[in-house]
Structure formats: structure tokens, C-alpha cells
Design a protein around this motif. Sequence first.
Motif, short mmCIF file in Angstrom:
data_model
loop_
_atom_site.label_atom_id
_atom_site.label_comp_id
_atom_site.label_asym_id
_atom_site.label_seq_id
_atom_site.Cartn_x
_atom_site.Cartn_y
_atom_site.Cartn_z
N GLU A 261 0.83 -1.19 0.00
CA GLU A 261 0.00 0.00 0.00
C GLU A 261 0.87 1.25 0.00
O GLU A 261 1.96 1.25 0.56
N CYS A 262 0.36 2.31 -0.62
CA CYS A 262 1.08 3.58 -0.64
C CYS A 262 0.39 4.54 0.31
O CYS A 262 -0.63 4.21 0.91
N ALA A 263 0.92 5.75 0.41
CA ALA A 263 0.36 6.72 1.35
C ALA A 263 -1.07 7.13 0.99
O ALA A 263 -1.83 7.56 1.86
N LEU A 268 -4.47 -2.06 -2.65
CA LEU A 268 -3.13 -2.65 -2.73
C LEU A 268 -2.55 -2.44 -4.13
O LEU A 268 -3.20 -2.76 -5.12
N HIS A 269 -1.32 -1.93 -4.19
CA HIS A 269 -0.61 -1.94 -5.46
C HIS A 269 0.00 -3.31 -5.66
O HIS A 269 0.51 -3.91 -4.71
N VAL A 270 -0.02 -3.80 -6.91
CA VAL A 270 0.76 -5.00 -7.22
C VAL A 270 2.12 -4.52 -7.72
O VAL A 270 2.19 -3.63 -8.58
N PRO A 323 -6.03 5.97 -12.12
CA PRO A 323 -4.66 5.98 -11.60
C PRO A 323 -4.63 6.38 -10.13
O PRO A 323 -5.55 7.03 -9.64
N CYS A 324 -3.58 5.97 -9.44
CA CYS A 324 -3.46 6.28 -8.02
C CYS A 324 -2.85 7.67 -7.84
O CYS A 324 -1.98 8.08 -8.60
N ALA A 325 -3.30 8.35 -6.79
CA ALA A 325 -2.82 9.70 -6.50
C ALA A 325 -1.32 9.73 -6.20
O ALA A 325 -0.68 10.78 -6.31
N CYS A 326 -0.74 8.60 -5.83
CA CYS A 326 0.68 8.57 -5.45
C CYS A 326 1.60 8.69 -6.66
O CYS A 326 2.79 8.95 -6.50
N GLY A 327 1.07 8.47 -7.85
CA GLY A 327 1.90 8.57 -9.05
C GLY A 327 2.40 7.23 -9.56
O GLY A 327 2.94 7.15 -10.66
N ARG A 328 2.22 6.17 -8.78
CA ARG A 328 2.64 4.86 -9.28
C ARG A 328 1.71 4.43 -10.42
O ARG A 328 0.50 4.68 -10.37
N THR A 329 2.30 3.74 -11.39
CA THR A 329 1.49 3.21 -12.48
C THR A 329 1.17 1.74 -12.26
O THR A 329 0.48 1.13 -13.08
#
Length: 446
Positions: A261-263, A268-270, A323-329
Motif C-alpha cells: 500500500e502507498c500513502a 493494494l498496489h501490485v 490511476p493512483c494519487a501517489c503517481g505509481r502506475t
Amino acid sequence: MGAPTDVVFFDRERETAPVERLRAWQWERLTAGLREVWASNPFWRARVEAAGLRDVRDLASWDDFAAFPRLGKTELAADQAAHPPFGTNLTYPLERYIRVFQTSGTTGQPLRWLETEESWTSWWARCWAFVYRGAGLGPGDRIFFPFSFGLFVGFWGGFEGARTLGALAISGGGQDSPTRLHRIRELGATALVCTPSYGLHLAEVAAGQGIDPAGLGVRTTIHAGEPGAGIPAVRRRLESLWGARVYDHAGMTEVGAYGFECAAQTGLHVNELEFVAEVLDPETGRPAGPGEVGELTLTNLGRWGSPVFRYRSGDRVRLAATPCACGRTFARLEGGILGRVDDMLVIRGVNVFPSALEGIVRRFDAVDEFQIEVFQRGAMDEVRLLLEIDGHAPDTVAERVAEAVRRDVGIRIEVAAVPARSLPRYELKARRVVRRTDETSPSSTS
Ligand SMILES: [Zn+2]
């Protein structure tokens, strides 16, 4: 929260790369690994041939990969039963392997898994670095593992991975809960890594000893092994008990530590640098549509000594469309692990998932522990919720829980208060769904 942005990524450039580049990196790793596995791994060679593929070198596209057979746990178990003790999913001679783990065996015979120097000290540790960075941990953190350090891989990988951050790993093995609380305080632990159930239990033990867990200095907790930390009510409860930010994480013995998980905490990100994730209809194997729930099917890209390709995790998930706010793709699983593909109960025609019941129960602070009893009434399954209720008016709390289940799930079920400390507590995977074979109901006599 105030973690500087460089701390919340392990590999910012690649974690935020365009999806096409992610796919290209995956393809490169996948095809190189497959060639190596094909050359010397009897298990995969036999499977590939049985599926009618002449050679993995013929694999030319992701469409070809989608025709690769899915792997289930029963096939791994059958292979190990036929070729004890390690089975034939081994790419190298046995001397190359340096660690052995086995599954917790909650369903059937435990599976054994061997790791090489590379897969263990490098790959597992690296996968955990993404988990830790996502949760904002870094050098200077002291991570406590209230874990038995037995044959189950559990948090062994996390313990190993702490050094990739320059964090201090503290073993909680061979200690009872009061001793662990003492160690957390004495050694100044800043983070806790355990199952959600054990996080709740340890807080309960602390309260019993007059210790406020929120005063112990733990500011981050990371949980895996059960969907709990992805269930909002469970997360809120852990957060308020520990006064900490609570992060979900997912991994499996057969696959590795794949989810974090990100902030932004929106699922859950894979880790798509180390895994290929597909969300598939469990019956047909076809990709689930946008927003549809399917079975998470995983391929790992760095454990070539004992790999899995298209492994059916048995977990129900939903891919996020935005997309996630954290910037991860990286792909994001909305709500984390939603439950198991096979854990659905059908109660008077209504589909009921145990995680949905847990999400309701955990909204009630007065409930310390619970159990879902499944029993038969005539030919039909019925469920009964047993609640350990702390404090006054347990019957009123039970009634309110029953009302919430009726409102949110749409069924009337029996909810009964049971004496304090009468239900089991769990350090590893909690087993809160219990199937009773006798028809006697503990409350039907009252
Ligand atoms: Zn994110």
C-alpha cells in the motif's frame, strides 16, 4: 502524513513509468526466465508440453502468455505428494537452494518451497523494500516482528528485507505477548509487522496489563496474512488502538510478497516490476471486465529456482480503473483482497462473504473477538455470529450488530454474545469461520 516523497518510493523512476514500459520490462524478464526454467525444470516442462505448447521459445506475445495454463494449488500439492519432499518445480540441483519454507497448511497438506541465494537474499528482500517504502519506512526505523519464525515464510521475508532500507529488524520470535510488548517499549520499536488479528490481540493484551499501546511509540503497522487491514473498520480500529498509520500488504508462500500500500491508501498496489498480475474469471479464465471482481492470478519474475506462472491465488480482487494519487502506475486492487474465491457462503439464496461480516462486526468497538458459525438447517446453510462483547449490555450490542447485518447484507442472522475470552486468538491466519456438523445451537436451548 509528512514523509518526504523520496522516502515513499523504492524505485521512483520505474514505479511511475508508463504502463507500456512496465509491460516491456516484464516481458523481458518473463521470457528470459522462462527459457531458463524450460531448460531444466521438470515440472514446468511437463506442464507446458501437456498444454500443447512445443517450446516456450515460441511464446511471442502477451496473447500467447494468456494461453499458458493456469496453475492451481492442488497441482503443486499432487506433485509434491508424488515426489516428496520438495516436488519437481526445481530449476536447479538441490545444492543451489539455501532456505526451505512451508505453507501454514490451513487447507490440506502443507506445500514446501525452496529458495536459492538469489531468490531469498536478493529477490524477496527487494520485494519487501517496496512494501516498506510504500509505508514510508526508512533508515532509523526499528521494525518489530511478533512472529514465531517457524517453517511458515510469513514475515521471514520482511525480516530479511528490513536491511535493504537500513532499518533495524527486531525478532519477536520465542516470546509471549506480554514479553513482546515489553520489547517494543524497551527497544523503541517504531513499526510493527504482523497479521491484523494479531495486531488487535496484542493491543488487547496491552490493555489488560494497563498499557496504552498508542503510547509505545509505534507509528506504522504493516499487516498481511488476512484481508483485515483492507477492511475499513478493522483498519480504523488498529489505527486508533496503536495510534499508528496502518498499511495493508499481501504475499503468499507460492508467489512471494507481491502487494503493498502507498500513502494514498486506496487499495493494494501490485509490484509489477517483480510480478505479472491478471484478474480473471475463476471459471472461464477470461479477464474480468473493468470494475469486475475476479481471481488474482500471479506470475513472479525473480524466483527462477521455483517459479510460478499464472498461479491462481484464490483471492478475489477488483482492479481499479483510475490511476493512483501517489503517481505509481502499478495496478491497484481496490479494497485490497476482498476475500477468497471459495469462501462465499450462500445463506437463503444471498451470497455472503465472511469479510463482509467482519467489516460490520469491527465497526463495534465493544466487540473484542468474533466467530462465524456455519451450520445446516434442513438442507440449507445458516450462519450464526458469536461475539465476545466487552462491557455492559452485551445483548443490546448483539442486536445492533444483527440489525447492521440485516441492513447491509440483506439477511437476518442469529447474533449471540459469548463469554469473554471464550473464542480463540490467532498469531497467524485467523480461522473465524467454523463449520459445525452437529445441529445443536448454543442459544437454541435458551
Ligand atoms: Zn498509490
